[in-house]
Design a protein around this motif. Structure first.
Motif, PDB file in Angstrom:
ATOM      1  N   LEU A  53       0.811  -1.220   0.000  1.00  0.00           N
ATOM      2  CA  LEU A  53       0.000   0.000   0.000  1.00  0.00           C
ATOM      3  C   LEU A  53       0.843   1.268   0.000  1.00  0.00           C
ATOM      4  N   GLY A  54       2.055   1.189   0.508  1.00  0.00           N
ATOM      5  CA  GLY A  54       2.905   2.370   0.582  1.00  0.00           C
ATOM      6  C   GLY A  54       3.271   2.944  -0.770  1.00  0.00           C
ATOM      7  N   ASP A  55       3.209   2.118  -1.807  1.00  0.00           N
ATOM      8  CA  ASP A  55       3.555   2.580  -3.154  1.00  0.00           C
ATOM      9  C   ASP A  55       2.358   3.118  -3.928  1.00  0.00           C
ATOM     10  N   ARG A  56       1.174   3.000  -3.362  1.00  0.00           N
ATOM     11  CA  ARG A  56      -0.032   3.438  -4.068  1.00  0.00           C
ATOM     12  C   ARG A  56      -0.361   4.886  -3.743  1.00  0.00           C
ATOM     13  N   LYS A  57      -0.848   5.569  -4.763  1.00  0.00           N
ATOM     14  CA  LYS A  57      -1.235   6.967  -4.609  1.00  0.00           C
ATOM     15  C   LYS A  57      -2.440   7.068  -3.667  1.00  0.00           C
ATOM     16  N   GLY A  58      -2.403   8.063  -2.790  1.00  0.00           N
ATOM     17  CA  GLY A  58      -3.517   8.312  -1.886  1.00  0.00           C
ATOM     18  C   GLY A  58      -3.568   7.406  -0.671  1.00  0.00           C
ATOM     19  N   MET A  59      -2.513   6.663  -0.411  1.00  0.00           N
ATOM     20  CA  MET A  59      -2.505   5.723   0.711  1.00  0.00           C
ATOM     21  C   MET A  59      -1.633   6.198   1.873  1.00  0.00           C
ATOM     22  N   ASP A  60      -1.369   7.495   1.925  1.00  0.00           N
ATOM     23  CA  ASP A  60      -0.510   8.025   2.991  1.00  0.00           C
ATOM     24  C   ASP A  60      -1.093   7.754   4.372  1.00  0.00           C
ATOM     25  N   GLY A  61      -2.419   7.909   4.510  1.00  0.00           N
ATOM     26  CA  GLY A  61      -3.071   7.714   5.808  1.00  0.00           C
ATOM     27  C   GLY A  61      -2.909   6.298   6.323  1.00  0.00           C
ATOM     28  N   ILE A  62      -3.240   5.328   5.491  1.00  0.00           N
ATOM     29  CA  ILE A  62      -3.136   3.937   5.956  1.00  0.00           C
ATOM     30  C   ILE A  62      -1.678   3.530   6.134  1.00  0.00           C
ATOM     31  N   THR A  63      -0.800   4.076   5.321  1.00  0.00           N
ATOM     32  CA  THR A  63       0.620   3.756   5.481  1.00  0.00           C
ATOM     33  C   THR A  63       1.115   4.236   6.848  1.00  0.00           C
ATOM     34  N   ARG A  64       0.693   5.436   7.258  1.00  0.00           N
ATOM     35  CA  ARG A  64       1.043   5.936   8.597  1.00  0.00           C
ATOM     36  C   ARG A  64       0.451   5.030   9.677  1.00  0.00           C
ATOM     37  N   ASP A  65      -0.811   4.663   9.489  1.00  0.00           N
ATOM     38  CA  ASP A  65      -1.463   3.781  10.468  1.00  0.00           C
ATOM     39  C   ASP A  65      -0.727   2.448  10.589  1.00  0.00           C
ATOM     40  N   LEU A  66      -0.384   1.858   9.451  1.00  0.00           N
ATOM     41  CA  LEU A  66       0.311   0.568   9.460  1.00  0.00           C
ATOM     42  C   LEU A  66       1.675   0.687  10.128  1.00  0.00           C
ATOM     43  N   THR A  67       2.352   1.788   9.893  1.00  0.00           N
ATOM     44  CA  THR A  67       3.654   2.028  10.523  1.00  0.00           C
ATOM     45  C   THR A  67       3.501   2.113  12.039  1.00  0.00           C
ATOM     46  N   ASP A  68       2.477   2.848  12.495  1.00  0.00           N
ATOM     47  CA  ASP A  68       2.233   2.970  13.939  1.00  0.00           C
ATOM     48  C   ASP A  68       1.908   1.611  14.557  1.00  0.00           C
ATOM     49  N   MET A  69       1.009   0.857  13.915  1.00  0.00           N
ATOM     50  CA  MET A  69       0.607  -0.437  14.462  1.00  0.00           C
ATOM     51  C   MET A  69       1.780  -1.420  14.456  1.00  0.00           C
ATOM     52  N   GLU A  70       2.566  -1.392  13.386  1.00  0.00           N
ATOM     53  CA  GLU A  70       3.752  -2.252  13.351  1.00  0.00           C
ATOM     54  C   GLU A  70       4.699  -1.900  14.495  1.00  0.00           C
ATOM     55  N   GLY A  71       4.818  -0.601  14.792  1.00  0.00           N
ATOM     56  CA  GLY A  71       5.665  -0.166  15.894  1.00  0.00           C
ATOM     57  C   GLY A  71       5.198  -0.728  17.237  1.00  0.00           C
ATOM     58  N   HIS A  72       3.868  -0.717  17.469  1.00  0.00           N
ATOM     59  CA  HIS A  72       3.335  -1.306  18.707  1.00  0.00           C
ATOM     60  C   HIS A  72       3.667  -2.795  18.771  1.00  0.00           C
ATOM     61  N   GLU A  73       3.448  -3.478  17.652  1.00  0.00           N
ATOM     62  CA  GLU A  73       3.697  -4.926  17.625  1.00  0.00           C
ATOM     63  C   GLU A  73       5.180  -5.227  17.818  1.00  0.00           C
ATOM     64  N   GLN A  74       6.052  -4.363  17.300  1.00  0.00           N
ATOM     65  CA  GLN A  74       7.492  -4.570  17.471  1.00  0.00           C
ATOM     66  C   GLN A  74       7.889  -4.440  18.946  1.00  0.00           C
ATOM     67  N   VAL A  75       7.269  -3.495  19.655  1.00  0.00           N
ATOM     68  CA  VAL A  75       7.525  -3.358  21.097  1.00  0.00           C
ATOM     69  C   VAL A  75       7.114  -4.644  21.809  1.00  0.00           C
ATOM     70  N   HIS A  76       5.933  -5.173  21.463  1.00  0.00           N
ATOM     71  CA  HIS A  76       5.473  -6.434  22.065  1.00  0.00           C
ATOM     72  C   HIS A  76       6.451  -7.566  21.742  1.00  0.00           C
ATOM     73  N   LEU A  77       6.850  -7.649  20.467  1.00  0.00           N
ATOM     74  CA  LEU A  77       7.773  -8.704  20.051  1.00  0.00           C
ATOM     75  C   LEU A  77       9.097  -8.608  20.804  1.00  0.00           C
ATOM     76  N   ASP A  78       9.618  -7.400  20.935  1.00  0.00           N
ATOM     77  CA  ASP A  78      10.877  -7.213  21.667  1.00  0.00           C
ATOM     78  C   ASP A  78      10.745  -7.708  23.106  1.00  0.00           C
TER      79      ASP A  78
END
Length: 196
Positions: A53-78
């Motif tokens: 989705l990061g390469d698609r036009k108009g997907m900035d919002g979801i890309t930010r959301d996915l980045t944030d959620m991945e960050g939460h999951e990475q903290v859990h994984l760590d």
């Protein structure tokens, strides 16, 4: 099944204590192994969705959301990586399989579009939050510190779940089928990861 039987079955999601020496340590190993696997898979799902989705036009919002959620999951994984090391618990042998499965799931739902990516999040998080709730109930007296950590993780998973619904997860193509298949896959992965 009667309503009373349904309620008893629902109430018994928390496993009964196992008898025998070392049973509590074995159960803790199962819990940590499956939680580590789940957080590992979540990171892979979000990473794959972002890649599409990061390469698609108009997907900035979801890309930010996915980045944030991945960050939460990475903290859990760590945290689970640290707990596996601290308690000398091996991760599931299924990690290479879960990496492929999670990447395919993430990429596949992203290719179906933003709403399908959100449907994936909703389905996964609905299973995971219940799983964490069961674990919290199981260990709240024996390990209140870990129960508190799991409570925080569960709250973050619920935020992801609710965010996905608010952003149209239920408008995804073939939502019910997609959601059911993902939930069944998550439930199977939990059982397998506990044991293998």
């Amino acid at each position: 099944m009667t309503q009373a039987t349904d309620n008893v079955a629902e109430a018994r999601r928390v496993p009964l204590p196992r008898p025998g020496a070392g049973a509590q340590d074995r159960r803790m190993a199962e819990m940590l192994r499956v939680d580590h696997a789940g957080e590992f898979a979540a990171v892979q799902i979000y990473r794959a969705q972002r890649a599409i989705l990061g390469d698609r036009k108009g997907m900035d919002g979801i890309t930010r959301d996915l980045t944030d959620m991945e960050g939460h999951e990475q903290v859990h994984l760590d945290r689970f990586n640290a707990l596996l090391t601290e308690k000398q618990v091996r991760p599931t042998a299924m990690i290479p399989v879960w990496k492929v499965a999670a990447t395919v799931l993430g990429a596949g739902t992203a290719l179906l579009g933003e709403k399908a990516a959100h449907a994936c999040t909703e389905a996964v998080e609905s299973v995971i939050e219940k799983h964490y709730a069961d674990q919290i109930a199981e260990i709240k007296d024996s390990d209140p510190e870990l129960a508190a950590e799991l409570t925080q993780f569960r709250e973050e998973e619920l935020m992801h779940h609710d965010h996905a619904i608010a952003h149209g997860s239920r408008e995804a193509p073939a939502y019910r089928l997609l959601s059911s298949v993902i939930k069944l896959g998550c439930q199977a992965a939990i059982k397998i990861s506990e044991r293998v």
